[in-house]
Design a protein around this motif. Structure first.
Motif, PDB file in Angstrom:
ATOM      1  N   LEU A   4       0.837  -1.194   0.000  1.00  0.00           N
ATOM      2  CA  LEU A   4       0.000   0.000   0.000  1.00  0.00           C
ATOM      3  C   LEU A   4       0.875   1.248   0.000  1.00  0.00           C
ATOM      4  O   LEU A   4       2.040   1.202   0.401  1.00  0.00           O
ATOM      5  CB  LEU A   4      -0.904   0.003   1.233  1.00  0.00           C
ATOM      6  N   VAL A   5       0.300   2.342  -0.457  1.00  0.00           N
ATOM      7  CA  VAL A   5       1.008   3.618  -0.480  1.00  0.00           C
ATOM      8  C   VAL A   5       0.156   4.648   0.230  1.00  0.00           C
ATOM      9  O   VAL A   5      -1.062   4.714   0.017  1.00  0.00           O
ATOM     10  CB  VAL A   5       1.307   4.075  -1.925  1.00  0.00           C
ATOM     11  N   ILE A   6       0.789   5.440   1.081  1.00  0.00           N
ATOM     12  CA  ILE A   6       0.100   6.518   1.772  1.00  0.00           C
ATOM     13  C   ILE A   6       0.626   7.852   1.269  1.00  0.00           C
ATOM     14  O   ILE A   6       1.720   7.934   0.705  1.00  0.00           O
ATOM     15  CB  ILE A   6       0.263   6.409   3.300  1.00  0.00           C
ATOM     16  N   ALA A   7      -0.161   8.915   1.455  1.00  0.00           N
ATOM     17  CA  ALA A   7       0.231  10.246   1.007  1.00  0.00           C
ATOM     18  C   ALA A   7      -0.104  11.258   2.084  1.00  0.00           C
ATOM     19  O   ALA A   7      -1.108  11.119   2.799  1.00  0.00           O
ATOM     20  CB  ALA A   7      -0.487  10.597  -0.287  1.00  0.00           C
ATOM     21  N   GLY A   8       0.729  12.293   2.201  1.00  0.00           N
ATOM     22  CA  GLY A   8       0.449  13.327   3.182  1.00  0.00           C
ATOM     23  C   GLY A   8       1.689  14.131   3.508  1.00  0.00           C
ATOM     24  O   GLY A   8       2.635  14.198   2.712  1.00  0.00           O
ATOM     25  N   SER A   9       1.684  14.737   4.689  1.00  0.00           N
ATOM     26  CA  SER A   9       2.834  15.536   5.107  1.00  0.00           C
ATOM     27  C   SER A   9       3.989  14.619   5.508  1.00  0.00           C
ATOM     28  O   SER A   9       3.772  13.478   5.933  1.00  0.00           O
ATOM     29  CB  SER A   9       2.455  16.436   6.287  1.00  0.00           C
ATOM     30  N   ASP A  10       5.196  15.135   5.377  1.00  0.00           N
ATOM     31  CA  ASP A  10       6.378  14.334   5.723  1.00  0.00           C
ATOM     32  C   ASP A  10       6.318  13.874   7.174  1.00  0.00           C
ATOM     33  O   ASP A  10       6.640  12.720   7.497  1.00  0.00           O
ATOM     34  CB  ASP A  10       7.650  15.159   5.491  1.00  0.00           C
ATOM     35  N   ALA A  11       5.903  14.766   8.074  1.00  0.00           N
ATOM     36  CA  ALA A  11       5.877  14.427   9.503  1.00  0.00           C
ATOM     37  C   ALA A  11       4.859  13.339   9.801  1.00  0.00           C
ATOM     38  O   ALA A  11       5.150  12.373  10.522  1.00  0.00           O
ATOM     39  CB  ALA A  11       5.570  15.680  10.314  1.00  0.00           C
ATOM     40  N   ALA A  12       3.668  13.470   9.235  1.00  0.00           N
ATOM     41  CA  ALA A  12       2.624  12.471   9.491  1.00  0.00           C
ATOM     42  C   ALA A  12       3.003  11.119   8.895  1.00  0.00           C
ATOM     43  O   ALA A  12       2.780  10.070   9.511  1.00  0.00           O
ATOM     44  CB  ALA A  12       1.292  12.959   8.925  1.00  0.00           C
ATOM     45  N   MET A  13       3.571  11.137   7.685  1.00  0.00           N
ATOM     46  CA  MET A  13       3.986   9.880   7.054  1.00  0.00           C
ATOM     47  C   MET A  13       5.088   9.199   7.853  1.00  0.00           C
ATOM     48  O   MET A  13       5.107   7.968   7.992  1.00  0.00           O
ATOM     49  CB  MET A  13       4.456  10.127   5.624  1.00  0.00           C
ATOM     50  N   ALA A  14       6.007   9.992   8.383  1.00  0.00           N
ATOM     51  CA  ALA A  14       7.112   9.416   9.164  1.00  0.00           C
ATOM     52  C   ALA A  14       6.585   8.709  10.405  1.00  0.00           C
ATOM     53  O   ALA A  14       7.072   7.638  10.779  1.00  0.00           O
ATOM     54  CB  ALA A  14       8.093  10.521   9.549  1.00  0.00           C
ATOM     55  N   THR A  15       5.566   9.304  11.033  1.00  0.00           N
ATOM     56  CA  THR A  15       4.970   8.682  12.217  1.00  0.00           C
ATOM     57  C   THR A  15       4.304   7.357  11.861  1.00  0.00           C
ATOM     58  O   THR A  15       4.477   6.341  12.557  1.00  0.00           O
ATOM     59  CB  THR A  15       3.937   9.630  12.855  1.00  0.00           C
ATOM     60  N   VAL A  16       3.522   7.354  10.773  1.00  0.00           N
ATOM     61  CA  VAL A  16       2.852   6.124  10.345  1.00  0.00           C
ATOM     62  C   VAL A  16       3.885   5.061   9.971  1.00  0.00           C
ATOM     63  O   VAL A  16       3.744   3.879  10.307  1.00  0.00           O
ATOM     64  CB  VAL A  16       1.905   6.402   9.159  1.00  0.00           C
ATOM     65  N   ALA A  17       4.949   5.477   9.278  1.00  0.00           N
ATOM     66  CA  ALA A  17       5.985   4.530   8.874  1.00  0.00           C
ATOM     67  C   ALA A  17       6.667   3.897  10.087  1.00  0.00           C
ATOM     68  O   ALA A  17       6.927   2.684  10.116  1.00  0.00           O
ATOM     69  CB  ALA A  17       7.015   5.241   7.997  1.00  0.00           C
ATOM     70  N   GLU A  18       6.931   4.713  11.105  1.00  0.00           N
ATOM     71  CA  GLU A  18       7.568   4.196  12.324  1.00  0.00           C
ATOM     72  C   GLU A  18       6.668   3.172  13.013  1.00  0.00           C
ATOM     73  O   GLU A  18       7.131   2.106  13.447  1.00  0.00           O
ATOM     74  CB  GLU A  18       7.870   5.361  13.272  1.00  0.00           C
TER      75      GLU A  18
END
Length: 306
Positions: A156-170
């Protein structure tokens, strides 16, 4: 049995991708340059490809050029489909959208997307987690972040702000995701963040002629065929702000009898995804394949349907 031409989206771009096309594609490159008012061969350098506009134009031109080269010597495909920007190449090859109009629309599309989010946003791929788990992580996240692409059951691929994506990725890695990788995308595609530029594009699109597809067109967002020109207009104009269900699109093609999946240039990203679905079919990429091999495969599909 049937065949599908699949056109890749942003992320598949390669430095020199237009220069690597066969010399027989020169007429298509010239046509694109005339429509654009600039030399498209200047768009595939490493520096130029930092621009969303250049990336999207290169993908359109490479896809149409490769398809035209194949169709000049081989039977046309039964279906076309494109992931995100690839949908524009699919619509051109289907006979619904004039190539010159597509070039101008894609140039505008790239400019609008780039202008809306010049920095601080993008896309991240998450591998190894199912959709329900990723959607739960998105719901728990602070800041703008959305589901963008369903490429496979666990890709899956997510999209959004760098900060929010980094949190989800972690958090995804903490749940043993196989990978959570920031993509080479400078805009948050396929989510509500791009609704305003999509509407701006739709306003311009309203003055462009579209025809009923001569080759069956599969939408990468609805994973269903589109026949009506006005529905196709909507599909193309707004696909930048809608979730891409590429996995569903491939399943629809397979269920409709497609057994030959040909990925148009550049690259072979879509081929990897298709092999998960086309278990009893043939998956091949234009790039790296011999033209006579592709011709033989397309002719074989035609002979098997008779």
């Amino acid at each position: 049995m049937s065949s599908l031409f699949a056109f890749p989206g942003q992320g598949a771009q390669q430095v020199g991708m237009l220069h690597q096309l066969p010399t027989e594609c020169s007429a298509c490159l010239l046509e694109a340059s005339d429509a654009l008012g600039e030399d498209v061969l200047a768009l595939d350098s490493a520096e130029a490809l930092k621009s969303t506009r250049a990336v999207q134009l290169c993908l359109l031109v490479a896809g149409v050029a490769g398809a035209r080269l194949l169709m000049a010597r081989s039977p046309a495909p039964d279906y076309v489909a494109g992931l995100s920007i690839g949908a524009y190449a699919a619509a051109v090859v289907a006979g619904s959208l004039d190539f010159a109009d597509a070039v101008r629309l894609v140039a505008l599309r790239g400019e609008l997307m780039q202008r809306a989010y010049p920095q601080g946003y993008g896309m991240t791929a998450i591998l190894g987690l199912d959709q329900a788990t990723v959607e739960r992580l998105l719901a728990e996240a602070e800041g703008p972040v959305y589901l963008a692409n369903i490429n496979a059951d666990n890709q899956l691929v997510i999209a959004g702000s760098d900060a929010a994506m980094a949190t989800v990725a972690e958090r995804a890695r903490a749940l043993s995701a196989g990978a959570a990788k920031r993509l080479a995308m400078s805009v948050p595609s396929h989510c509500t963040l791009l609704e305003t530029p999509a509407r701006e594009l739709a306003d311009v699109f309203a003055g462009v002629e579209l025809r009923r597809p001569a080759i069956r067109y599969l939408s990468g967002t609805t994973a269903r065929p589109v026949f009506d020109p006005e529905r196709l207009r909507d599909d193309l104009a707004f696909n930048m702000c809608r979730v891409i269900d590429w996995h569903g699109t491939l399943r629809t093609a397979y269920e409709r009898g497609v057994r030959l999946h040909v990925e148009l240039p550049p690259g072979a990203v879509l081929s990897g995804l298709a092999r998960r679905v086309f278990e009893q079919g043939t998956v091949v990429a234009f790039q790296g394949a011999r033209l006579d091999t592709l011709d033989a495969l397309l002719r074989q599909e035609v002979s098997q349907t008779r």
